[in-house]
Design a protein around this motif. Structure first.
Motif, short mmCIF file in Angstrom:
data_model
loop_
_atom_site.label_atom_id
_atom_site.label_comp_id
_atom_site.label_asym_id
_atom_site.label_seq_id
_atom_site.Cartn_x
_atom_site.Cartn_y
_atom_site.Cartn_z
N SER A 142 34.05 24.98 23.28
CA SER A 142 33.43 24.41 24.48
C SER A 142 32.25 23.54 24.07
O SER A 142 32.08 23.22 22.89
CB SER A 142 32.97 25.53 25.41
OG SER A 142 31.86 26.18 24.85
N GLY A 143 31.42 23.17 25.05
CA GLY A 143 30.26 22.34 24.74
C GLY A 143 29.20 23.11 23.98
O GLY A 143 28.41 22.54 23.23
N ASP A 165 26.88 24.46 12.95
CA ASP A 165 25.97 23.46 13.51
C ASP A 165 26.42 23.06 14.92
O ASP A 165 26.27 23.84 15.84
CB ASP A 165 25.83 22.25 12.57
CG ASP A 165 27.15 21.88 11.89
OD1 ASP A 165 28.10 21.57 12.63
OD2 ASP A 165 27.23 21.91 10.65
N ASP A 166 27.00 21.88 15.08
CA ASP A 166 27.40 21.44 16.42
C ASP A 166 28.65 22.19 16.89
O ASP A 166 29.52 22.51 16.09
CB ASP A 166 27.76 19.94 16.41
CG ASP A 166 26.53 19.07 16.17
OD1 ASP A 166 25.42 19.60 16.22
OD2 ASP A 166 26.71 17.85 15.94
N ALA A 167 28.73 22.41 18.20
CA ALA A 167 29.97 22.93 18.78
C ALA A 167 30.95 21.77 18.86
O ALA A 167 30.54 20.60 18.85
CB ALA A 167 29.71 23.50 20.16
N ALA A 168 32.25 22.08 18.95
CA ALA A 168 33.26 21.02 18.99
C ALA A 168 33.02 20.08 20.17
O ALA A 168 33.07 18.85 20.02
CB ALA A 168 34.65 21.65 19.08
N GLY A 169 32.73 20.64 21.34
CA GLY A 169 32.50 19.82 22.53
C GLY A 169 31.27 18.94 22.38
O GLY A 169 31.25 17.79 22.85
N PRO A 184 30.45 13.29 30.54
CA PRO A 184 30.80 14.07 29.36
C PRO A 184 31.88 13.36 28.55
O PRO A 184 32.83 12.82 29.10
CB PRO A 184 31.32 15.39 29.94
CG PRO A 184 31.85 15.03 31.28
CD PRO A 184 31.10 13.81 31.76
N GLY A 185 31.72 13.40 27.24
CA GLY A 185 32.54 12.57 26.38
C GLY A 185 33.94 13.08 26.11
O GLY A 185 34.86 12.28 25.86
N GLY A 186 34.13 14.41 26.15
CA GLY A 186 35.43 14.98 25.79
C GLY A 186 36.60 14.35 26.51
O GLY A 186 37.52 13.80 25.87
N PRO A 187 36.60 14.39 27.84
CA PRO A 187 37.74 13.82 28.57
C PRO A 187 37.93 12.33 28.29
O PRO A 187 39.06 11.83 28.28
CB PRO A 187 37.37 14.04 30.04
CG PRO A 187 36.30 15.08 30.04
CD PRO A 187 35.61 15.01 28.72
N LYS A 188 36.81 11.61 28.05
CA LYS A 188 36.91 10.16 27.81
C LYS A 188 37.51 9.86 26.45
O LYS A 188 38.32 8.95 26.29
CB LYS A 188 35.53 9.51 27.97
CG LYS A 188 35.11 9.56 29.42
CD LYS A 188 33.76 9.01 29.67
CE LYS A 188 33.51 9.00 31.19
NZ LYS A 188 32.12 9.23 31.53
N ILE A 273 43.93 29.63 23.33
CA ILE A 273 42.75 28.76 23.25
C ILE A 273 41.98 28.87 24.57
O ILE A 273 42.54 29.25 25.59
CB ILE A 273 43.12 27.28 22.95
CG1 ILE A 273 44.13 26.74 23.98
CG2 ILE A 273 43.64 27.12 21.54
CD1 ILE A 273 44.39 25.23 23.85
N ALA A 274 40.69 28.53 24.51
CA ALA A 274 39.85 28.65 25.71
C ALA A 274 38.66 27.72 25.59
O ALA A 274 38.34 27.24 24.51
CB ALA A 274 39.38 30.10 25.85
N GLY A 275 38.00 27.45 26.73
CA GLY A 275 36.80 26.59 26.74
C GLY A 275 37.15 25.16 27.08
O GLY A 275 38.31 24.74 27.02
N GLY A 276 36.13 24.38 27.42
CA GLY A 276 36.32 23.00 27.88
C GLY A 276 37.18 22.14 26.97
O GLY A 276 38.05 21.41 27.44
N VAL A 277 36.97 22.24 25.66
CA VAL A 277 37.73 21.40 24.72
C VAL A 277 39.21 21.81 24.69
O VAL A 277 40.07 21.00 24.33
CB VAL A 277 37.10 21.45 23.30
CG1 VAL A 277 37.84 20.57 22.32
CG2 VAL A 277 35.62 21.04 23.36
N ALA A 278 39.50 23.03 25.12
CA ALA A 278 40.89 23.50 25.15
C ALA A 278 41.71 22.73 26.19
O ALA A 278 42.94 22.84 26.22
CB ALA A 278 40.94 24.99 25.44
#
Ligand code: KG4
Ligand code: ZN
Length: 342
Positions: A142-143, A165-169, A184-188, A273-278
């Motif tokens: 997720s973020g 360090d940074d999360a994937a999102g 938010p950048g993920g969907p874009k 899988i779970a979370g926004g990036v999923a």
């Protein structure tokens, strides 16, 4: 409404920039799932502004809870217990949900259950996959989090790896900002990648020497920024779709490699899988394909249950409830709560 022995959980989630409430029956049936997204408010700042998030949660929380009860066709009398995210997340944002849940619990005498946000994300998988039962391996992306977790049983977790360090999102959001896509950048990036060549630019696949299952995305983010800078210095026009696709592939390659190695080494046959990036369409397609090759059963929530919502908190809250977990009125927001801790 005749609820018999059904367990109805009123769930509340306010850990980041979504004000959400849901009613969930017996852990797996969503009677309502109301989400007020604050994204528009934060977009102009390029990310979530904690103070604005807290204020908006206060403004919206009662309305969202009322709507969740109405949509489910129940009143507070029908509810068995109140579940709420109490960590991890933004402290001021969490406090709004926790306070609302405590007030409802106190006023109605119904039990209060504090839920971990990541446990909620993982439990989103139970809602649409009625047959899914532990044990399985789950990748939470997720973020705020990148965790590779063994779900031994309901509410029993073993963390195999996490990001250093940074999360994937977060990496998706930062790279999106650098190529001018906004928040938010993920969907874009997900969308723009479809027009790009994922093999156009060789970005690094980071490994963490000391742990096979840990992740690191800050080096990849820097590599993208360096690439953009060097193009600017050399006056080369940047193909943003190629950058997006190549970056996305670098993230997905690492997530897939670590996750499926974990499933194999743990000897499990189920992976979720779970979370926004999923909700990333390429990530889902690659996992689908790679799991099939390896005869691993692959589970994922619908996109709306991947990003922050309260139905997932209701699912997690149900399993905590039937285990006998209860929180006191001293329940507080815990911004850095670790998964499995109480
Ligand atoms: O789970 P979530 O709603 O909130 C946290 O708990 O952090 O995840 C939000 C994150 C953001 O970083 C967003 O850019 C990312 O999930 N995200 C995506 C996609 N949709 C949301 N990342 C990649 N592809 C997507 N389609
Ligand atoms: Zn989340």
């Amino acid at each position: 409404m005749d609820t018999n022995n059904d367990v109805l959980i009123l769930a509340i989630e306010s850990s980041c920039d979504e004000t959400a409430a849901a009613v969930v029956k017996n852990g797996r049936e969503v009677l309502s799932n109301i989400i007020f997204s604050q994204i528009d408010l934060h977009t102009i700042y390029g990310g979530v502004v904690p103070e604005i998030a807290s204020r908006k949660h206060i403004e919206k929380i009662n309305q969202v809870i009322e709507e969740a009860l109405n949509k489910a066709g129940v009143t507070l009398d029908d509810i068995t217990a109140v579940a709420v995210t109490y960590g991890s997340g933004l402290v001021g944002a969490l406090l709004v949900g926790v306070s609302a849940a405590k007030a409802i619990s106190f006023a109605t005498g119904k039990p209060l259950i504090g839920v971990h946000h990541i446990e909620g994300h993982i439990s989103a998988n139970f809602i649409e996959n009625k047959n899914l039962e532990p044990p399985f391996v789950c990748l939470v992306v997720s973020g705020g989090h990148t965790h590779l977790v063994i779900v031994r049983n309901y509410g029993e977790y073993e963390i195999l790896g996490y990001t250093r360090d940074d999360a994937a999102g977060e990496a998706f959001d930062k790279v999106a900002r650098a190529i001018g896509l906004g928040y938010p950048g993920g969907p874009k990036i997900d969308k723009l990648s479809k027009e790009g060549n994922a093999d156009a630019i060789k970005f690094p696949r980071a490994k963490v020497d000391s742990s096979e299952y840990d992740f690191s995305f800050s080096g990849l983010k820097s590599a993208v920024l360096n690439y953009l800078n060097s193009c600017e210095m050399k006056n080369i026009e940047v193909n943003t779709a190629d950058v997006a696709a190549s970056f996305q592939k670098a993230v997905i390659d690492v997530l897939v490699e670590h996750s499926l190695a974990a499933v194999r080494q743990c000897g499990f046959t189920k992976f979720a899988i779970a979370g926004g990036v999923a909700s990333n369409s390429t990530l889902r397609a690659v996992f689908e394909q790679e799991c099939k090759k390896r005869h691993i059963e692959f589970f994922h929530p619908s996109p709306i249950l991947c990003t922050d919502n309260a139905a997932m908190i209701g699912a997690a809250g149900y399993y905590e409830y039937i285990k006998g977990v209860r929180s006191g009125y001293d329940l507080n927001a815990v911004p850095n709560l670790r998964l499995g801790e109480r």
